[in-house]
Design a protein around this motif. Structure first.
Motif, PDB file in Angstrom:
ATOM      1  N   VAL A 240     -16.379  15.121 -52.313  1.00 54.47           N
ATOM      2  CA  VAL A 240     -17.377  14.545 -53.245  1.00 54.47           C
ATOM      3  C   VAL A 240     -16.960  14.196 -54.644  1.00 54.47           C
ATOM      4  N   THR A 241     -17.118  12.931 -55.249  1.00 53.51           N
ATOM      5  CA  THR A 241     -16.514  12.901 -56.455  1.00 53.51           C
ATOM      6  C   THR A 241     -17.660  12.087 -57.157  1.00 53.51           C
ATOM      7  N   LEU A 242     -18.463  12.703 -58.439  1.00 53.01           N
ATOM      8  CA  LEU A 242     -19.175  12.185 -59.560  1.00 53.01           C
ATOM      9  C   LEU A 242     -18.310  11.469 -60.597  1.00 53.01           C
ATOM     10  N   TYR A 243     -18.304  10.024 -60.483  1.00 53.86           N
ATOM     11  CA  TYR A 243     -17.649   9.268 -61.629  1.00 53.86           C
ATOM     12  C   TYR A 243     -18.314   9.104 -62.778  1.00 53.86           C
ATOM     13  N   LEU A 244     -18.278   9.971 -63.727  1.00 59.47           N
ATOM     14  CA  LEU A 244     -19.341   9.896 -64.957  1.00 59.47           C
ATOM     15  C   LEU A 244     -18.942   8.882 -66.138  1.00 59.47           C
ATOM     16  N   HIS A 277     -15.060  10.571 -67.110  1.00 63.50           N
ATOM     17  CA  HIS A 277     -14.927  11.716 -66.444  1.00 63.50           C
ATOM     18  C   HIS A 277     -15.334  11.792 -64.996  1.00 63.50           C
ATOM     19  N   THR A 278     -14.780  12.724 -64.197  1.00 68.57           N
ATOM     20  CA  THR A 278     -14.902  13.045 -62.957  1.00 68.57           C
ATOM     21  C   THR A 278     -15.322  14.504 -62.663  1.00 68.57           C
ATOM     22  N   VAL A 279     -16.292  14.719 -61.713  1.00 68.09           N
ATOM     23  CA  VAL A 279     -16.779  15.974 -61.001  1.00 68.09           C
ATOM     24  C   VAL A 279     -16.542  15.852 -59.666  1.00 68.09           C
ATOM     25  N   THR A 280     -15.705  16.917 -59.170  1.00 68.53           N
ATOM     26  CA  THR A 280     -15.050  16.776 -57.931  1.00 68.53           C
ATOM     27  C   THR A 280     -15.494  18.128 -57.005  1.00 68.53           C
ATOM     28  N   PHE A 281     -16.107  18.020 -55.688  1.00 66.73           N
ATOM     29  CA  PHE A 281     -16.463  19.358 -55.004  1.00 66.73           C
ATOM     30  C   PHE A 281     -16.309  18.994 -53.531  1.00 66.73           C
ATOM     31  N   THR A 282     -16.223  20.048 -53.071  1.00 70.57           N
ATOM     32  CA  THR A 282     -16.391  19.925 -51.460  1.00 70.57           C
ATOM     33  C   THR A 282     -17.754  20.286 -50.852  1.00 70.57           C
ATOM     34  N   SER A 283     -18.303  19.644 -49.940  1.00 70.43           N
ATOM     35  CA  SER A 283     -19.587  20.039 -49.710  1.00 70.43           C
ATOM     36  C   SER A 283     -19.466  20.362 -48.036  1.00 70.43           C
ATOM     37  N   GLU A 284     -20.057  21.581 -47.481  1.00 69.64           N
ATOM     38  CA  GLU A 284     -19.896  21.861 -46.269  1.00 69.64           C
ATOM     39  C   GLU A 284     -20.983  21.107 -45.529  1.00 69.64           C
ATOM     40  N   PRO A 285     -20.756  21.197 -44.251  1.00 65.61           N
ATOM     41  CA  PRO A 285     -21.603  20.262 -43.316  1.00 65.61           C
ATOM     42  C   PRO A 285     -22.922  21.291 -42.979  1.00 65.61           C
ATOM     43  N   GLY A 286     -23.893  20.398 -42.605  1.00 61.69           N
ATOM     44  CA  GLY A 286     -25.112  21.180 -41.851  1.00 61.69           C
ATOM     45  C   GLY A 286     -26.609  20.658 -42.708  1.00 61.69           C
ATOM     46  N   ASP A 287     -26.452  19.456 -43.397  1.00 65.44           N
ATOM     47  CA  ASP A 287     -27.732  19.097 -43.967  1.00 65.44           C
ATOM     48  C   ASP A 287     -27.965  20.300 -45.100  1.00 65.44           C
ATOM     49  N   ALA A 298     -25.687  15.582 -75.528  1.00 65.46           N
ATOM     50  CA  ALA A 298     -26.323  15.212 -76.692  1.00 65.46           C
ATOM     51  C   ALA A 298     -27.108  13.938 -76.358  1.00 65.46           C
ATOM     52  N   SER A 299     -26.734  13.209 -75.268  1.00 63.03           N
ATOM     53  CA  SER A 299     -27.413  12.152 -74.688  1.00 63.03           C
ATOM     54  C   SER A 299     -28.555  12.104 -73.773  1.00 63.03           C
ATOM     55  N   GLU A 300     -29.442  11.551 -73.985  1.00 67.96           N
ATOM     56  CA  GLU A 300     -30.596  11.566 -73.094  1.00 67.96           C
ATOM     57  C   GLU A 300     -30.353  10.920 -71.678  1.00 67.96           C
ATOM     58  N   ARG A 301     -29.634   9.884 -71.649  1.00 65.96           N
ATOM     59  CA  ARG A 301     -29.435   9.217 -70.387  1.00 65.96           C
ATOM     60  C   ARG A 301     -27.768   9.224 -70.004  1.00 65.96           C
ATOM     61  N   ILE A 302     -27.542   9.473 -68.999  1.00 67.74           N
ATOM     62  CA  ILE A 302     -26.026   9.537 -68.342  1.00 67.74           C
ATOM     63  C   ILE A 302     -25.975   8.580 -67.170  1.00 67.74           C
ATOM     64  N   GLN A 303     -24.656   8.216 -66.595  1.00 65.39           N
ATOM     65  CA  GLN A 303     -24.688   7.210 -65.600  1.00 65.39           C
ATOM     66  C   GLN A 303     -23.583   8.009 -64.819  1.00 65.39           C
ATOM     67  N   PHE A 304     -23.531   7.879 -63.437  1.00 62.76           N
ATOM     68  CA  PHE A 304     -22.361   8.151 -62.502  1.00 62.76           C
ATOM     69  C   PHE A 304     -22.541   7.270 -61.106  1.00 62.76           C
ATOM     70  N   VAL A 305     -21.243   7.170 -60.693  1.00 64.82           N
ATOM     71  CA  VAL A 305     -21.040   6.816 -59.302  1.00 64.82           C
ATOM     72  C   VAL A 305     -20.926   7.593 -58.522  1.00 64.82           C
ATOM     73  N   LEU A 306     -21.549   7.806 -57.314  1.00 66.22           N
ATOM     74  CA  LEU A 306     -21.144   8.913 -56.301  1.00 66.22           C
ATOM     75  C   LEU A 306     -20.572   8.511 -55.087  1.00 66.22           C
ATOM     76  N   GLU A 307     -19.227   8.969 -54.819  1.00 66.48           N
ATOM     77  CA  GLU A 307     -18.418   8.920 -53.898  1.00 66.48           C
ATOM     78  C   GLU A 307     -18.298  10.018 -52.755  1.00 66.48           C
ATOM     79  N   ARG A 308     -18.452   9.765 -51.441  1.00 69.66           N
ATOM     80  CA  ARG A 308     -18.267  10.809 -50.723  1.00 69.66           C
ATOM     81  C   ARG A 308     -17.560  10.559 -49.359  1.00 69.66           C
ATOM     82  N   GLU A 309     -16.422  11.237 -49.116  1.00 68.16           N
ATOM     83  CA  GLU A 309     -15.631  10.817 -48.010  1.00 68.16           C
ATOM     84  C   GLU A 309     -15.208  12.236 -47.277  1.00 68.16           C
TER      85      GLU A 309
END
Length: 309
Positions: A240-244, A277-287, A298-309
């Motif tokens: 999983v990658t969060l593109y911030l 920036h990116t945040v990456t991690f591996t998620s284990e299966p199982g809901d 400092a910012s009240e709002r952030i944006q990111f695109v989430l990609e999972r593969e």
């Protein structure tokens, strides 16, 4: 002309570009503060102006060969490619002289491209946009050494830069995953959510692949922060990658298992304005329910695109 080293499929139409050039004489890059811009050339006094900073920097390698942006000049906006170069000089320059020549030092059969830049108000910073060429879909080739000849520029007194004045750099390979995420920052309508103040404050789900999220964070003593949710795939482990759109301290927790998940926050290569920036991690299966803890920032709002593969 070399062919493109990679072909990418985007979720939206994209216009691309490239170029190159050619010169037999070596072109050197003057260092800031050096005497490369002094002396005489064929008996003519030349400018003492030097390049103090530039993007890319002189001699830089692994420069990304393109930038993605939304071109709204036509009836239908499209994603297009360009490369923006900037050079800042040690003294004011003549704003009427703004042409540079782009040379391909890897394939010297490619003709030089003459480009006209734009000077800043103080006439010290020149911005040069490299568009796509008629021969290619990219502004620059991958894994190619370039030299931007600066000898046509003049300082405020009218003296030209030395004949060997140039900005040299080498491009790297392309990143199809990062470019794909950039398309979402350019064309996707962001999904607005408000982060939970605590893990028990019903954090909104932010788990849809290819989605662009606009997150409003909660105010705290150290800045803004908050929580959003993510559910792992029922059967498969996922990368999983969060593109911030900015640097955001991010902690990932498997709330179902009650354990922290190893994640990496890292700067992204500059390709588009919406990803830094990116945040990456591996998620284990199982809901399994995961939590993203953002901030403080400092910012009240952030944006990111989430990609999972």
């Amino acid at each position: 002309m070399r062919l493109s080293s990679a072909t990418f499929l985007f979720v939206t139409c994209a216009a691309l570009t490239l170029s190159g050039c050619d010169d037999d004489d070596p072109i050197l890059t003057p260092d800031a503060g050096s005497d490369a811009g002094t002396g005489t050339d064929a008996g003519t006094t030349v400018s003492t102006a030097t390049v103090t900073t530039s993007s890319p920097s002189g001699g830089e390698t692994d420069v990304y060969p393109l930038e993605m942006y939304l071109d709204a000049s036509g009836q239908t906006p499209v994603i297009a490619f360009r490369k923006v170069l900037t050079l800042t000089f040690s003294e004011p320059m003549d704003p009427s002289a703004a042409q540079v020549a782009l040379h391909d030092r890897t394939d010297t059969t490619v003709p030089a491209r003459v480009l006209t830049g734009t000077w800043s108000e103080d006439a010290r910073t020149l911005t040069v946009t490299v568009p796509r060429s008629e021969e290619s879909t990219r502004p620059l080739e991958v894994s190619t050494r370039y030299a931007v000849a600066l000898d046509a520029l003049r300082d405020a007194t009218g003296l030209a830069l030395p004949s060997n004045a140039a900005l040299e750099f080498t491009t790297g390979e392309r990143d199809p995953e990062l470019e794909h995420a950039c398309t979402h920052t350019l064309v996707n309508t962001p999904e607005a959510v408000t982060a939970g103040r605590t893990p028990f404050d019903f954090p909104p789900d932010t788990q849809i692949g290819h989605a662009r999220y606009d997150v409003t964070l909660r105010a705290g003593e150290a800045g803004f922060g908050g929580y959003t949710g993510f559910i792992s795939d029922p059967e498969n482990a996922e990368h999983v990658t969060l593109y911030l759109n900015q640097e955001v301290p991010t902690k990932v927790t498997n709330d179902t298992a009650g354990t922290d998940v190893a994640s990496v926050l890292a700067p992204a290569r500059f390709i588009c304005a919406g990803i830094t920036h990116t945040v990456t991690f591996t998620s284990e299966p199982g809901d399994q329910i995961h939590l993203f803890q953002f901030g403080p920032v400092a910012s009240e709002r952030i944006q990111f695109v989430l990609e999972r593969e």
